[in-house]
Design a protein around this motif. Structure first.
Motif, PDB file in Angstrom:
ATOM      1  N   GLY A 183      52.060  45.365  35.849  1.00  0.00           N
ATOM      2  CA  GLY A 183      51.861  44.000  36.058  1.00  0.00           C
ATOM      3  C   GLY A 183      50.873  43.410  35.580  1.00  0.00           C
ATOM      4  O   GLY A 183      50.472  44.101  34.936  1.00  0.00           O
ATOM      5  N   ILE A 184      50.486  41.814  35.686  1.00  0.00           N
ATOM      6  CA  ILE A 184      49.501  41.366  35.769  1.00  0.00           C
ATOM      7  C   ILE A 184      48.293  41.816  36.710  1.00  0.00           C
ATOM      8  O   ILE A 184      48.236  41.758  38.316  1.00  0.00           O
ATOM      9  CB  ILE A 184      49.710  39.770  35.392  1.00  0.00           C
ATOM     10  N   ARG A 185      46.680  42.340  36.773  1.00  0.00           N
ATOM     11  CA  ARG A 185      46.172  42.972  37.463  1.00  0.00           C
ATOM     12  C   ARG A 185      45.593  41.436  37.153  1.00  0.00           C
ATOM     13  O   ARG A 185      44.594  40.860  36.592  1.00  0.00           O
ATOM     14  CB  ARG A 185      45.407  43.875  37.525  1.00  0.00           C
ATOM     15  N   ILE A 186      45.156  41.128  39.176  1.00  0.00           N
ATOM     16  CA  ILE A 186      44.063  40.184  39.413  1.00  0.00           C
ATOM     17  C   ILE A 186      43.066  40.380  40.547  1.00  0.00           C
ATOM     18  O   ILE A 186      42.846  41.069  40.926  1.00  0.00           O
ATOM     19  CB  ILE A 186      44.862  38.455  40.011  1.00  0.00           C
ATOM     20  N   CYS A 187      41.818  40.580  40.208  1.00  0.00           N
ATOM     21  CA  CYS A 187      40.738  40.933  41.041  1.00  0.00           C
ATOM     22  C   CYS A 187      39.780  39.681  40.952  1.00  0.00           C
ATOM     23  O   CYS A 187      38.512  39.851  42.196  1.00  0.00           O
ATOM     24  CB  CYS A 187      39.878  42.254  40.965  1.00  0.00           C
TER      25      CYS A 187
END
Length: 466
Positions: free
Chosen positions: A426-430
């Motif tokens: 999916g969408i990676r966030i960090c």
């Protein structure tokens, strides 16, 4: 990544560097001119790309820092595992491959499927491998972990210091690179500076098993557009495409989050602007190209290519996107957060949990990893969200807190899986201390997969049923 050598043909031996440099440069110049002419001359595509980049820039302004500081694009100057000296940045070509690619600019494939098949796959016995005598001992655990990963997920096997003319030697070269498929002699995988973590090593091993990059697929035009006007002038050949007649995709969907996909700004003149632009309907994946580990579909590609599933005489049906475990035919391999013999259950062990979400906003805090963590592999945690009313969709707004932030979330992050297919990334966030725009699920489920190998990642999110 300043090595100019190409390993030639089936003997896997390097000829004199001066000869190879001259031939390599001439062939790559010819290919670069072909690809450049094809991409740059497309004025309709240029308008599409310009409009999309304008949208991307507007969307960036909607990402808000929780402490009031401005959001700045900064990857620390990191350029990924790719070199400007090799084909597609990390591929050593045989002489036959080089000549074929230049004569037919569409001749690449997701997996090697040509007149050499099946002699160009490692089949029937373990792949012998060894470490060069100058290979740093502190990198060996990461290589062994990447090998163990592929062995645990596929039917492919390796044997350290094994015998065989066809073999792999890990070297400490100038960067990360490998050859495509089995060449018949000794061939190298370079794990140089900045390459010694499990994701990059697994990527290079997948090349050696016979797989090219995802964005080189013949169908890539349905999903992405190449911003050729931001590609370094002498690097256009890295955005070549495949010919359908030379390709077997094995029904694997195009996955932005594949470990074999370029990042959005690879080979860019201006790294604050993309070289790969997601097409209409796929904009949410713009900043989530590439990955920290091979995905479920990367693994399926290898198992299909190597006919691993054929070893299971009795076929079983798996739930939730699972696939038959080629190392234990009586059970399924499950996407993150699912468990049970047939992936019929949602895992609730450790930090894995199920959350029922109603119409009123629900605020939750979650953490993966811990302060001081430094691991070769990843600590993971899956949060399953389901709506209180079946069939309704979910909306999640993520706010990251303290923790590890690294280029493309390779150290730690959250993979928000919002597709109806639970196996699809999916969408990676960090990015720490940042509030992101709401993410809406495609169906009545969503999985937030937290992962960390360096320190920890923590976030809060607000979820509601819509």
């Amino acid at each position: 990544m300043k090595n100019h050598l190409i390993l030639f043909s089936l003997i896997g031996l390097a000829l004199s560097s001066s000869l190879l440099n001259d031939e390599f440069k001439e062939k790559m110049k010819e290919l670069n001119e072909k690809i450049s002419s094809s991409l740059i001359s497309n004025t309709e595509e240029k308008k599409f790309v310009d409009d999309k980049i304008e949208e991307i820039e507007v969307n960036k302004t909607k990402i808000v820092s929780t402490d009031g500081s401005p959001i700045v694009d900064d990857d620390g100057g990191y350029t990924g595992p790719y070199s400007k000296e090799f084909y597609e940045g990390d591929i050593l070509l045989t002489k036959e491959q080089l000549n074929t690619i230049v004569s037919d600019t569409r001749s690449k494939r997701q997996v090697q499927w040509n007149s050499y098949y099946p002699n160009n796959i490692w089949k029937g016995s373990p792949i012998p491998y060894s470490f060069d005598r100058n290979f740093p001992s502190n990198k060996i655990p990461s290589v062994r972990a990447a090998i163990k990963f592929w062995e645990s997920q596929t039917c492919v096997r390796f044997i350290e210091n094994g015998n065989g003319r066809a073999r792999v030697r890990f070297i400490n070269g100038n960067g990360c690179y490998a050859m495509i498929g089995k060449t018949g002699g000794e061939q190298v995988i370079s794990i140089g500076y900045g390459c010694d973590w499990i994701g990059t090593i697994a990527h290079e091993i997948e090349h050696t098993l016979g797989v090219w990059h995802t964005q080189a697929r013949y169908d890539r035009g349905n999903y992405v557009s190449i911003n050729a006007w931001n590609v370094l002038p002498n690097q256009m050949y890295n955005f070549n495409t495949q010919s359908q007649s030379y390709t077997n995709l094995f029904g694997i969907p195009y996955e932005f989050g594949s470990v074999m996909h370029y990042a959005e700004n690879d080979f860019a003149r201006d790294r604050s602007r993309p070289t790969i632009v997601a097409r209409n309907g796929y904009e949410r994946f713009q900043h989530s190209m590439s990955n920290y580990l091979p995905t479920f579909y990367d693994i399926k590609l290898i198992n299909t290519y190597y006919k691993c599933y054929d070893a299971c005489p009795r076929k079983i049906t798996c739930s939730n996107g699972g696939l038959q475990d080629v190392n234990n035919c009586n059970r399924c391999k499950c996407p993150s957060g699912f468990s049970g013999t047939y992936c019929e259950s949602i895992s609730t062990s450790g930090c894995d949990r199920i959350l029922t979400i109603g119409s009123s906003p629900t605020n939750i805090t979650a953490t993966a990893g811990w302060s001081g963590l430094y691991s070769v592999t990843y600590n993971e945690c899956a949060l399953h969200l389901k709506p209180a009313t079946r069939g309704r969709r979910l909306e999640v707004t993520v706010t990251t807190g303290s923790g590890m932030s690294s280029w493309n979330c390779y150290g730690a992050g959250v993979d928000v899986r919002m597709a109806a297919d639970p196996a699809m990334t999916g969408i990676r966030i960090c990015r720490p201390n940042t509030r992101f725009q709401p993410i809406v699920s495609d169906s009545d489920r969503m999985v937030l997969n937290l992962f960390s190998r360096i320190n920890y990642v923590s976030f809060t999110f607000t979820a509601r049923m819509i």
